[in-house]
Scaffold this active site. Structure first.
Site, PDB file in Angstrom:
ATOM      1  N   HIS A 153       0.735  -1.307  -0.084  1.00  0.00           N
ATOM      2  CA  HIS A 153      -0.044  -0.067  -0.044  1.00  0.00           C
ATOM      3  C   HIS A 153       0.796   1.502  -0.085  1.00  0.00           C
ATOM      4  O   HIS A 153       0.291   2.225   0.449  1.00  0.00           O
ATOM      5  CB  HIS A 153      -1.013   0.219   1.158  1.00  0.00           C
ATOM      6  CG  HIS A 153      -1.554  -1.066   1.515  1.00  0.00           C
ATOM      7  ND1 HIS A 153      -2.911  -1.513   0.933  1.00  0.00           N
ATOM      8  CD2 HIS A 153      -1.267  -2.350   2.439  1.00  0.00           C
ATOM      9  CE1 HIS A 153      -3.031  -2.733   1.297  1.00  0.00           C
ATOM     10  NE2 HIS A 153      -2.241  -3.281   2.162  1.00  0.00           N
ATOM     11  N   SER A 274      14.171  22.354 -15.780  1.00  0.00           N
ATOM     12  CA  SER A 274      13.021  22.873 -16.063  1.00  0.00           C
ATOM     13  C   SER A 274      13.224  24.311 -16.550  1.00  0.00           C
ATOM     14  O   SER A 274      14.528  25.008 -16.279  1.00  0.00           O
ATOM     15  CB  SER A 274      12.365  23.271 -14.640  1.00  0.00           C
ATOM     16  OG  SER A 274      11.280  24.372 -14.663  1.00  0.00           O
ATOM     17  N   LYS A 280      15.550  22.297 -10.613  1.00  0.00           N
ATOM     18  CA  LYS A 280      14.551  20.866 -10.874  1.00  0.00           C
ATOM     19  C   LYS A 280      15.525  19.937 -12.007  1.00  0.00           C
ATOM     20  O   LYS A 280      16.550  20.287 -12.798  1.00  0.00           O
ATOM     21  CB  LYS A 280      13.439  21.246 -11.670  1.00  0.00           C
ATOM     22  CG  LYS A 280      12.433  21.957 -10.805  1.00  0.00           C
ATOM     23  CD  LYS A 280      11.698  20.802 -10.183  1.00  0.00           C
ATOM     24  CE  LYS A 280      10.364  20.529 -10.895  1.00  0.00           C
ATOM     25  NZ  LYS A 280       9.546  19.680 -10.307  1.00  0.00           N
ATOM     26  N   GLU A 287       8.868   9.083 -16.942  1.00  0.00           N
ATOM     27  CA  GLU A 287       7.198   9.528 -17.209  1.00  0.00           C
ATOM     28  C   GLU A 287       6.909   9.169 -18.628  1.00  0.00           C
ATOM     29  O   GLU A 287       5.861   8.609 -18.689  1.00  0.00           O
ATOM     30  CB  GLU A 287       7.325  11.046 -16.809  1.00  0.00           C
ATOM     31  CG  GLU A 287       7.357  11.314 -15.288  1.00  0.00           C
ATOM     32  CD  GLU A 287       7.708  12.930 -15.219  1.00  0.00           C
ATOM     33  OE1 GLU A 287       6.733  13.614 -14.620  1.00  0.00           O
ATOM     34  OE2 GLU A 287       8.515  13.490 -15.507  1.00  0.00           O
TER      35      GLU A 287
END
Ligand code: ARG
Length: 457
Positions: A153, A274, A280, A287
């Site tokens: 979980h 970024s 970043k 992704e």
């Protein structure tokens, strides 16, 4: 009323909707190979003369050389790769080119070409997966002792080793490879000679063309051979399952690379920055692997829906079989390569992982197990006692092994000092030495078996 607008329209629209050359030109190598096998057989069977067979074969080689050099021309009037090649062959060698299509239809031709293409793609996919397995096995070997929290979980459950976690993906990929191997065995039959749908009256030799193209045997039913695309679906289903595994692994890297986790430093080569936030470093490759899985599964769904209502035999709907397969194959190849790089080139922050394993009472099960083995308490009762200890530790804001022996004994008098040796994360993973468990020695033995299977050293 609409004549003015549509007088020239329908034929232009027809040409455009009918043309598959923009995508099926990807089949040109398979189309040439199948045509050469076919014409060699026609010559051997005296269906065309030996001279004509030779002229056609040389002509096909010349067309192939042109394609290799200049690419395949895209003329919508020629509809598809089959007509394009035959058309160019006729320009090069004249009317004798017309003998190539004896005892053949584009229906068995495209089924043959596409099977050859999918078969090759299966082999390439398998090679890519093998490289991913190597990367997993090498990192798993490096990290057989690296302790991290194991989750259920996404809540801290029990300590595991990073090697064990990575080897879980090795196993998934092992099954994926066997799915591809199954699909390959099933699809490796030659449709060539099925002709349009019913077979042919010419005295062809289907065994000869089948063998020449590396198939195991000719397909047994001409209607089936020209009208099923289950071989492409077998590939897409395997590809979907693979993409699903890759997507889960990508998701783990995304989570692990996040600042609150900080388990992994991804290679710069697979990250982006970024344009506005200078600090970043984004896990874009991971992704996109996660995103591509949606498109690959979509490709599988797309072809299933194309096929589901078609009566036998060929219908033009089936021309739409290729774009989803081509798209899925290229997305999958990229995804496999990206994940291979990610596994091989990431730096795992083992200190951070170990610290995280010590949070969240990950060794609570070890306390319960100790009460069972050392104090002969039934597991359900031990579970209850441990729950009370976790509750106390939580209220004090300390780890389980930071509770004093007096505090533990106040919960249950049967606890003694030896319990502390069971509460470290090292003791916890070492104890889980059942076959397939997370203990470093188990992981090392799984890694050794995997290395042998992959012929590493
Ligand atoms: N371009 C077609 C396809 O990809 C080839 C088969 C055409 N056959 C036909 N009878 N129209 O499916």
């Amino acid at each position: 009323m609409w004549g003015g607008r549509f007088a020239e329209g329908p034929s232009a629209i027809m040409r455009e909707i009918n043309a598959s050359i923009p995508f099926d030109k990807a089949l040109w190598r398979q189309d040439i190979a199948a045509s050469k096998a076919h014409v060699a057989m026609l010559g051997a069977q005296n269906i065309v003369s030996a001279d004509d067979a030779k002229t056609i074969t040389d002509g096909l080689d010349a067309v192939a050389a042109e394609y290799e050099r200049d690419g395949v021309p895209e003329d919508w009037d020629l509809e598809d790769i089959h007509m394009t090649t035959e058309g160019r062959l006729a320009e090069l060698i004249g009317p004798v080119a017309g003998r190539l299509h004896t005892a053949r239809s584009r229906n068995d031709q495209v089924a043959t070409d596409f099977r050859l293409w999918v078969r090759e793609t299966i082999d390439q996919t398998d090679a890519g997966l093998e490289a991913l397995q190597r990367a997993l096995v090498i990192q798993a070997g490096n990290h057989a002792d690296s302790i991290m929290p194991g989750f259920t979980h996404l809540q801290t459950a029990q300590p595991v080793t990073l090697g064990h976690h990575l080897m879980a993906y090795y196993e998934m990929i092992r099954r994926d490879r066997s799915r591809l191997a199954d699909a390959r065995v099933r699809m490796n039959e030659s449709p060539l000679g099925s002709a349009a749908l019913a077979g042919t009256g010419f005295p062809i030799d289907r065994d000869a063309t089948s063998a020449a193209l590396g198939f195991d045997r000719p397909t047994a039913n001409s209607l089936d051979a020209v009208s099923d695309r289950d071989f492409a679906l077998d590939y897409l289903m395997a590809a979907s399952q693979i993409s699903l595994h890759l997507s889960r692994l990508a998701e783990e890297f995304i989570i692990w690379a996040s600042q609150p986790f900080g388990f992994v430093r991804m290679a710069d080569s697979l990250s982006t920055g970024s344009s506005i936030m200078p600090q970043k470093k984004n896990p874009d490759a991971a992704e996109l692997v996660r995103g591509h899985a949606g498109r690959i599964i979509g490709a599988c769904t797309s072809l299933m829906i194309t096929m589901k209502g078609l009566p036998l035999a060929y219908s033009k709907d089936m021309q739409d079989d290729k774009p989803p397969v081509f798209e899925a194959a290229s997305l999958l190849a990229l995804s496999i390569a990206a994940m291979t790089g990610m596994v091989a080139d990431s730096t795992f922050k083992t200190d951070r992982m170990r610290q995280a394993a010590e949070l969240g009472y990950a060794t609570a099960t070890d306390l319960a197990d100790w009460l069972v083995t050392e104090a002969d308490i039934p597991f359900r009762e031990a579970h209850h006692i441990t729950g009370a200890a976790v509750k106390l530790a939580e209220s004090k804001g300390v780890a389980l092994d930071e509770l004093s022996i007096e505090e533990l004994q106040a919960i249950d008098s049967r606890v003694d000092k030896r319990v502390y040796s069971a509460l470290s994360v090292e003791a916890s993973v070492a104890a889980r030495a059942s076959y397939g468990g997370t203990a470093p020695d188990q992981v090392r033995s799984q890694v050794a078996q995997a290395r042998a299977a992959l012929d590493i050293e």
